[in-house]
Scaffold this motif. Structure first.
Motif, PDB file in Angstrom:
ATOM      1  N   ARG A   3      37.805 -25.279 -29.514  1.00  0.00           N
ATOM      2  CA  ARG A   3      37.628 -25.571 -28.091  1.00  0.00           C
ATOM      3  C   ARG A   3      38.193 -24.461 -27.227  1.00  0.00           C
ATOM      4  NH1 ARG A   3      36.175 -30.465 -26.621  1.00  0.00           N
ATOM      5  NH2 ARG A   3      37.345 -30.368 -24.648  1.00  0.00           N
ATOM      6  N   TYR A   4      38.722 -23.398 -27.808  1.00  0.00           N
ATOM      7  CA  TYR A   4      39.320 -22.289 -27.080  1.00  0.00           C
ATOM      8  C   TYR A   4      38.643 -21.011 -27.520  1.00  0.00           C
ATOM      9  CZ  TYR A   4      42.999 -19.182 -25.343  1.00  0.00           C
ATOM     10  OH  TYR A   4      43.698 -18.214 -24.685  1.00  0.00           O
ATOM     11  N   ARG A  17      37.633 -19.891 -22.271  1.00  0.00           N
ATOM     12  CA  ARG A  17      37.089 -21.222 -22.023  1.00  0.00           C
ATOM     13  C   ARG A  17      37.907 -22.256 -22.785  1.00  0.00           C
ATOM     14  NH1 ARG A  17      31.353 -20.758 -22.972  1.00  0.00           N
ATOM     15  NH2 ARG A  17      31.231 -20.249 -20.748  1.00  0.00           N
ATOM     16  N   VAL A  18      38.233 -23.340 -22.096  1.00  0.00           N
ATOM     17  CA  VAL A  18      38.900 -24.476 -22.723  1.00  0.00           C
ATOM     18  C   VAL A  18      37.942 -25.648 -22.650  1.00  0.00           C
ATOM     19  CG1 VAL A  18      40.885 -26.029 -22.664  1.00  0.00           C
ATOM     20  CG2 VAL A  18      41.178 -23.624 -22.052  1.00  0.00           C
ATOM     21  N   GLY A  19      37.369 -26.008 -23.772  1.00  0.00           N
ATOM     22  CA  GLY A  19      36.327 -27.026 -23.763  1.00  0.00           C
ATOM     23  C   GLY A  19      35.133 -26.513 -22.980  1.00  0.00           C
ATOM     24  N   VAL A  23      37.908 -20.738 -17.570  1.00  0.00           N
ATOM     25  CA  VAL A  23      39.209 -20.470 -16.972  1.00  0.00           C
ATOM     26  C   VAL A  23      39.201 -19.085 -16.338  1.00  0.00           C
ATOM     27  CG1 VAL A  23      41.690 -20.289 -17.370  1.00  0.00           C
ATOM     28  CG2 VAL A  23      40.334 -21.975 -18.641  1.00  0.00           C
TER      29      VAL A  23
END
Length: 221
Positions: A3-4, A17-19, A23
């Protein structure tokens, strides 16, 4: 897939990106500022090492010149609204500048007023303490206004008028309590925001001085 993930250069202006959340610098700073309110609830002293305290900087704690926007106590007017405003205008500036230039602009907005106020404190012998995203929010608003001088807000009021009133009210507060260090800090934030936007080439106000920036900041070779 985790997820990262770190994006490639062509995948957008986010850093990672987180999920499903991209970001960016604006998102990261806003999230850390929000997180600090929960840290404050756990223990206010936990945020003290991040506060810009002039006497601590002169004793060697240089990191405070950069970390001062992060401590934000749970307060609707002093924390929640400034975080929301910073996010609202910051994301537009980040789209205009791109992630690298915007990151440099934020770093300049954070460090230049801090260093300038430190020189004021050393020269006058007046210690000071600065914390919270509200000052950084003011710099972002100034940069946005000089980039969009005809922009209007609610009730069709020119945005620069609202910004000017906001800054004037804060300045009057500092004068009233004779807090000259805070007044100098606010003044440096405003000047840095104006000149920064002009130097990065996004301000349309040609009367603002334009300073040459190094290639590693602008990305120009």
């Amino acid at each position: 897939m985790g997820r990262y993930s770190i994006p490639s250069r062509s995948s957008g202006d986010h850093w990672f990106r987180v999920g499903t959340v991209d970001v960016t610098t604006t998102v990261l700073i806003s999230a850390l500022a929000c997180l600090s309110m929960f840290v404050y609830a756990a223990g206010p002293a936990l945020l003290t090492p991040l506060v810009l305290i002039s006497t601590q900087v002169t004793s060697g704690q240089i990191w405070r010149l950069v970390t001062w926007p992060m401590p934000n106590p749970p307060d609707f007017w002093m924390s929640v609204i400034p975080i929301a405003i910073f996010y609202y205008f910051g994301r537009d500036l980040e789209r205009m500048l791109g992630r690298t230039k915007y990151l440099w602009m934020v770093l300049i907005l954070v460090t230049v007023p801090a260093v300038g106020d430190m020189l004021f404190a050393i020269g006058t012998g007046q210690p000071f303490a600065v914390y919270g995203i509200a000052f950084l929010e003011a710099g972002v608003i100034v940069a946005f206004v000089v980039t969009n001088p005809t922009a209007r807000s609610f009730f069709d009021i020119p945005l620069w008028v609202i910004g000017a009133v906001f800054l004037a009210v804060n300045a009057l507060q500092y004068v009233g309590v004779r807090n000259w260090a805070q007044l100098v800090f606010l003044t440096l934030v405003v000047i840095t925001g104006m000149i920064g936007a002009r130097s990065f080439g996004i301000s349309r106000l040609v009367w603002i001085p334009k300073l040459p920036l190094p290639a590693f900041v602008t990305g120009d070779h």
